[in-house]
Design a protein around this motif. Structure first.
Motif, short mmCIF file in Angstrom:
data_model
loop_
_atom_site.label_atom_id
_atom_site.label_comp_id
_atom_site.label_asym_id
_atom_site.label_seq_id
_atom_site.Cartn_x
_atom_site.Cartn_y
_atom_site.Cartn_z
N ALA A 37 0.83 -1.21 0.00
CA ALA A 37 0.00 0.00 0.00
C ALA A 37 0.86 1.26 0.00
N GLN A 38 1.95 1.24 0.78
CA GLN A 38 2.87 2.37 0.78
C GLN A 38 3.42 2.63 -0.61
N ALA A 39 3.84 1.57 -1.28
CA ALA A 39 4.40 1.72 -2.62
C ALA A 39 3.35 2.27 -3.59
N ASN B 57 2.76 5.97 -3.03
CA ASN B 57 3.90 6.79 -3.47
C ASN B 57 4.01 6.87 -4.99
N ASP B 58 3.29 6.00 -5.69
CA ASP B 58 3.32 5.96 -7.15
C ASP B 58 2.10 6.69 -7.69
N GLY B 59 2.26 7.93 -8.07
CA GLY B 59 1.13 8.72 -8.53
C GLY B 59 0.45 8.14 -9.75
N SER B 60 1.20 7.49 -10.63
CA SER B 60 0.62 6.95 -11.86
C SER B 60 -0.29 5.75 -11.59
N ALA B 61 -0.13 5.12 -10.42
CA ALA B 61 -0.93 3.93 -10.10
C ALA B 61 -2.13 4.26 -9.22
N ALA B 62 -2.40 5.54 -9.01
CA ALA B 62 -3.44 5.95 -8.07
C ALA B 62 -4.80 5.38 -8.43
N SER C 39 2.18 5.81 7.64
CA SER C 39 2.39 6.33 6.28
C SER C 39 1.16 6.10 5.41
N VAL C 40 0.57 4.91 5.51
CA VAL C 40 -0.62 4.61 4.73
C VAL C 40 -1.79 5.48 5.18
N ALA C 41 -1.97 5.63 6.48
CA ALA C 41 -3.09 6.42 7.00
C ALA C 41 -2.95 7.89 6.64
#
Length: 584
Positions: free
Chosen positions: A397-399, A402-407, A445-447
């Motif tokens: 989930a963190q990754a 952090n990846d805007g293209s995968a939102a 980080s996820v929250a």
């Protein structure tokens, strides 16, 4: 340590006077040891004292979990002079057990050298003593004690005083209950015993006008606040409680009225909806079939068998309507099933893309509502972290965040992971895991990132997770207040609380649409701040810098949250109370 003008003969006379005080039967590794003797000698020779970091080392040691674990073993070394193995009361952890074994070996060696103690007799050091009581035999050591501790209780006694012997056990119990080692963070009193027949103790008594024993004098910040004569146990306890109240006032929030905050349930927000499990299974199996090439050790067929024949049947039995998990054996969590499921989960999180494992996460989201599953996952964290589903899901989930293209593709996965983490707080063992050093950073980080997500459902789930974490802390604090314990922050993490408060205030500021999110965020902020041991230190100034009060008030105005602002009466009352009572 300085210089002395005393000659050797005078010092030898002093040592002769101290011989009856520093005897082998009174020795205790933590409470009456070589440093106690050294400090007295330095006080006599120079008027000074040994450094505090040496003198108070036992107190620092006992304030740690490791020291607290070894305390029973250390006491047993001096309590039992009869031959035989020393019983260990340390918990079953590798490091305390090793240290306990070493201490027992030392005790056994010392045991063989004791020839003056009759069989079956206890050593005086711990016959009744159970907490540090500082010896004071000269004015220098006593004044050093007053300077180094905020609250001090001094017991002036003598060997020929029968009332002193009567009240001494009470004094020692109070030292155990309200001394520095039991309170943590120095929020207790230092207890000292001054025997007028030992060393230069008479000079201490003369300085403070003590003419009879027993006499108790109570000091705050080096100044005498009250005095008590006689062996009145109830009055002694009252005076000690009063001194501690003056030295360490209760949390300011205990004296303010917060009805809206107290009305909020401390139970976690849970996502309990049972999805069509066959549909979820078929969806996950289709993702497994579509994954080519398959690079994991476990085959695709094996992974599907685990989910089809073990996991889904358990979930159906456990969460089916009109079935009880306590009476239906099929509905009980099976260890073999959970182990194989965790292994399969580890495989799938490695080979499948993030958008292809949200059905698997949803199965775990439902499963953690079962206490046996929660206990299994808490145990798995210490033995097989690399195969732990929550660790794996959180890292993925963190990754994704952090990846805007995968939102867009990861939205369903992020939402389900947040709900899983929120549900984990229904189990105390899992809650402790999420707030431990190993997983707290990933969960946070996820929250934090999800609180600012563009999707309202994701923000709601993130606010629910933040609420559950804050409610868990609040429950612990309320229990301490109700039991009369000090809110010392020993079990809390100040940096984490600062990070969460900052994120929640920012999320509140940005939330303009969803009143339910505002409600959960305001409640989370209330629980993080209320009764916090760090409130008067860092949190209050942080709330001021973040303009939290103005941010909360803005939610009540037009356009602050929807066209009319917050409309629900109970939510408005909560937001207003948090702003007025906790943010200023």
């Amino acid at each position: 340590m300085g210089e002395t003008s005393l000659d050797e003969g005078t010092f030898n006379e002093y040592l002769d006077e101290m011989r009856d005080h520093y005897t082998a039967d009174k020795y205790h590794l933590l409470e009456f040891n070589c440093n106690s003797f050294t400090n007295d000698c330095i006080g006599f020779l120079t008027g000074g004292s040994i450094p505090g970091y040496i003198k108070d080392l036992p107190t620092d040691f006992l304030s740690t979990p490791f020291g607290a674990a070894l305390r029973p073993t250390i006491d047993a070394m001096y309590r039992r002079p009869t031959p035989g193995p020393i019983p260990s009361q340390a918990p079953a952890a590798a490091s305390p057990d090793l240290a306990s074994s070493l201490l027992q070996a030392v005790a056994a060696r010392a045991q063989s050298d004791i020839s003056t103690v009759s069989p079956g007799a206890g050593l005086g050091a711990t016959q009744t003593l159970a907490a540090p009581i500082h010896p004071s035999t000269n004015p220098a050591s006593f004044n050093s004690l007053l300077k180094s501790h905020r609250a001090v209780v001094a017991f002036f006694t003598s060997a020929t005083c029968p009332p002193c012997r009567m009240i001494e056990p009470t004094f020692e119990r109070l030292a155990e209950e309200k001394g520095l080692t039991s309170s943590g963070h120095g929020r207790g009193a230092a207890f000292t015993k001054i025997d007028l027949g030992v060393g230069m103790s008479g000079s201490i008594a003369q300085e403070w006008g003590v003419r009879a024993t027993p006499t108790f004098i109570f000091y705050l910040d080096g100044k005498k606040t009250s005095e008590m004569k006689g062996a009145d146990t109830n009055e002694l306890r009252t005076q000690v409680d009063l001194l501690l109240f003056q030295a360490f006032p209760p949390h300011p929030h205990t004296s303010i009225s917060t009805p809206a905050i107290k009305a909020i349930s401390l139970d976690p927000i849970l996502f309990t909806q049972v999805p069509p499990l066959d549909t979820v299974l078929n969806k996950q199996n289709s993702f497994i079939d579509a994954c080519t090439p398959w690079s994991a050790g476990e085959s695709q067929a094996q992974a599907k068998v685990v989910l089809t024949s073990k996991v889904v049947p358990f979930l159906k039995a456990r969460f089916a309507a009109n079935k009880s998990a306590t009476t239906d054996p099929v509905a009980k969590a099976n260890s073999a099933t959970l182990v194989s499921w965790a292994q399969t989960t580890s495989t799938l999180t490695q080979v499948l893309p993030v958008e292809s494992i949200f059905p698997l996460v949803d199965m775990w989201r439902l499963a953690v509502l079962d206490q046996d599953v929660g206990q299994f996952l808490a145990t798995l964290a210490s033995s097989a972290k690399e195969q732990h589903p929550i660790f794996a899901f959180t890292a993925k989930a963190q990754a994704a965040l952090n990846d805007g293209s995968a939102a867009a593709k990861s939205r369903g996965y992020i939402l389900t992971v947040l709900r899983l983490l929120a549900n984990a707080f229904c189990s105390k063992s899992l809650a402790l895991l999420l707030l431990s050093d190993g997983l707290r950073g990933g969960m946070t980080s996820v929250a934090v990132a999800s609180l600012l997500h563009q999707d309202a459902s994701v923000r709601t789930a993130a606010a629910s997770l933040a609420f559950n974490a804050a409610a868990y802390l609040q429950k612990e604090r309320v229990q301490k207040v109700q039991s009369g314990s000090l809110l010392d922050g020993e079990s809390e993490n100040e940096d984490w609380e600062v990070e969460m408060v900052s994120a929640i205030v920012e999320a509140l500021d940005r939330e303009k649409e969803n009143e339910e999110v505002v409600h959960r965020l305001a409640a989370s902020l209330a629980f993080l701040v209320r009764l916090s041991p760090f409130y008067e230190g860092q949190l209050l100034s942080l709330l001021d810098v973040l303009q939290a009060k103005a941010t909360l008030k803005s939610k009540l105005a037009q356009g602050g949250c929807g066209p009319k602002g917050v409309t629900k009466k109970d939510v408005r009352a909560l937001v207003d109370e948090v702003a007025a009572k906790l943010c200023s």
